[in-house]
Scaffold this active site. Structure first.
Site, PDB file in Angstrom:
ATOM      1  N   THR A   7     -41.805   5.431 -24.618  1.00 28.52           N
ATOM      2  CA  THR A   7     -41.218   4.633 -24.598  1.00 28.52           C
ATOM      3  C   THR A   7     -42.229   3.324 -25.085  1.00 28.52           C
ATOM      4  OG1 THR A   7     -38.692   2.853 -23.722  1.00 28.52           O
ATOM      5  CG2 THR A   7     -41.045   3.989 -22.544  1.00 28.52           C
ATOM      6  N   PRO A  10     -40.853  -1.347 -21.286  1.00 27.02           N
ATOM      7  CA  PRO A  10     -41.428  -1.278 -20.049  1.00 27.02           C
ATOM      8  C   PRO A  10     -40.871  -1.737 -18.199  1.00 27.02           C
ATOM      9  CG  PRO A  10     -42.213  -3.529 -21.145  1.00 27.02           C
ATOM     10  CD  PRO A  10     -41.200  -3.025 -22.183  1.00 27.02           C
ATOM     11  N   GLY A  11     -39.719  -1.751 -19.187  1.00 25.37           N
ATOM     12  CA  GLY A  11     -38.509  -2.120 -17.983  1.00 25.37           C
ATOM     13  C   GLY A  11     -38.555  -0.536 -17.797  1.00 25.37           C
ATOM     14  N   GLU A  36     -33.825   8.065 -34.011  1.00 27.76           N
ATOM     15  CA  GLU A  36     -32.995   7.672 -33.078  1.00 27.76           C
ATOM     16  C   GLU A  36     -31.942   8.362 -34.015  1.00 27.76           C
ATOM     17  OE1 GLU A  36     -31.932   5.685 -29.893  1.00 27.76           O
ATOM     18  OE2 GLU A  36     -34.343   5.488 -29.252  1.00 27.76           O
ATOM     19  N   ASP A  65     -32.786   8.383 -22.922  1.00 26.48           N
ATOM     20  CA  ASP A  65     -32.368   7.237 -24.212  1.00 26.48           C
ATOM     21  C   ASP A  65     -31.228   7.419 -23.678  1.00 26.48           C
ATOM     22  OD1 ASP A  65     -31.677   7.132 -27.171  1.00 26.48           O
ATOM     23  OD2 ASP A  65     -29.688   8.357 -26.356  1.00 26.48           O
TER      24      ASP A  65
HETATM   25  P1  IMP Z   1     -32.566   3.110 -25.784  1.00 27.06           P
HETATM   26  O1  IMP Z   1     -32.307   4.564 -24.445  1.00 27.06           O
HETATM   27  O2  IMP Z   1     -33.903   2.728 -25.898  1.00 27.06           O
HETATM   28  O3  IMP Z   1     -31.932   4.063 -26.613  1.00 27.06           O
HETATM   29  O4  IMP Z   1     -31.247   1.874 -25.599  1.00 27.06           O
HETATM   30  C1  IMP Z   1     -30.644   2.369 -25.209  1.00 27.06           C
HETATM   31  C2  IMP Z   1     -29.652   0.329 -25.209  1.00 27.06           C
HETATM   32  O5  IMP Z   1     -29.017   0.041 -23.900  1.00 27.06           O
HETATM   33  C3  IMP Z   1     -31.073  -0.665 -24.769  1.00 27.06           C
HETATM   34  O6  IMP Z   1     -31.845  -1.024 -25.864  1.00 27.06           O
HETATM   35  C4  IMP Z   1     -30.413  -1.728 -23.429  1.00 27.06           C
HETATM   36  O7  IMP Z   1     -29.506  -2.549 -24.646  1.00 27.06           O
HETATM   37  C5  IMP Z   1     -29.279  -0.524 -23.070  1.00 27.06           C
HETATM   38  N1  IMP Z   1     -29.695  -0.079 -21.571  1.00 27.06           N
HETATM   39  C6  IMP Z   1     -30.016   1.239 -21.218  1.00 27.06           C
HETATM   40  N2  IMP Z   1     -30.520   1.083 -20.299  1.00 27.06           N
HETATM   41  C7  IMP Z   1     -30.087   0.063 -19.197  1.00 27.06           C
HETATM   42  C8  IMP Z   1     -30.524  -0.915 -18.335  1.00 27.06           C
HETATM   43  O8  IMP Z   1     -30.376   0.229 -17.671  1.00 27.06           O
HETATM   44  N3  IMP Z   1     -29.616  -1.633 -18.229  1.00 27.06           N
HETATM   45  C9  IMP Z   1     -29.531  -2.549 -19.011  1.00 27.06           C
HETATM   46  N4  IMP Z   1     -29.281  -2.184 -20.944  1.00 27.06           N
HETATM   47  C10 IMP Z   1     -29.844  -0.791 -20.546  1.00 27.06           C
END
Ligand code: IMP
Length: 184
Positions: A7, A10-11, A36, A65
């Site tokens: 990934t 970092p969050g 993706e 994801d």
């Molecule tokens: P991916 O899982 O990296 O494809 O991203 C999904 C998108 O959904 C991220 O860019 C965030 O904008 C949003 N997202 C996913 N999980 C969270 C979360 O826990 N908090 C806030 N936004 C989230």
């Protein structure tokens, strides 16, 4: 044991460490772009990504994801959440919901773990979209998502508080439970 978390976020890594480090699992963040695909479900996106990576990465790894699904927008942005976050951001979502009284939404997360075979774990949290961004912690849509039964948005919570109820927290909890039983 060391597990690679593929990934660039970092969050997500901070959240995964809360669950896996107590098991003695060291979480190593690995930046590795993977496709993706355009698909209807997070499961398909996660599974395709994990299989693609399994041909290019040594050793066990996992990815996550996730997406935000807004009821009045028929699930949008859903599987397109990352793109929509980059292009419209939280203010774009607030604009789309201007004057809309049904604010219900949920986050969903699929963790895909590869150890020679594919294992997936899911989590979901229901809540609502606020009328303005609140809080400065977290990432992504955290400032505009308030989980049901709570007064605070995800961005007003600590990682620990968020993990206890979040979509990723639930998926990671299932993953950690599985690891505990299968890594003896
Ligand atoms: P991916 O899982 O990296 O494809 O991203 C999904 C998108 O959904 C991220 O860019 C965030 O904008 C949003 N997202 C996913 N999980 C969270 C979360 O826990 N908090 C806030 N936004 C989230």
């Amino acid at each position: 044991m060391k597990l690679q978390f593929i990934t660039s976020n970092p969050g997500k890594v901070r959240e995964a460490r809360e669950y896996l480090e107590p098991l003695g699992v060291e979480v190593k963040q690995v930046h590795f772009e993977y496709p993706e695909i355009q698909a209807d479900t997070l499961e398909e996106v996660a599974e395709y990504g994990a299989k693609w990576l399994s041909e290019r990465i040594e050793g066990p790894f996992f990815l996550d994801d996730s997406g935000l699904f807004i009821e009045s927008l028929r699930g949008f942005p859903g599987v397109y959440s990352a793109y929509v976050y980059k292009t419209l951001g939280v203010w774009g979502i607030l604009k789309l919901l201007e004057g809309v009284s049904d604010r219900r939404a949920y986050f969903k997360s699929v963790v895909a773990y590869w150890d020679g075979a594919l294992h997936t774990f899911e989590g979901r949290v229901d809540g609502e979209i606020t009328s303005e961004p609140l809080g400065s912690d977290g990432f992504g849509f955290d400032p505009i998502f308030r989980p049901s039964g709570f007064e605070k948005t995800f961005a007003e919570m600590t990682t620990e508080e968020k993990n206890m109820i979040s979509h990723r927290g639930h998926a990671l909890e299932a993953f950690a439970k599985w690891l505990k039983e299968n890594l003896k």
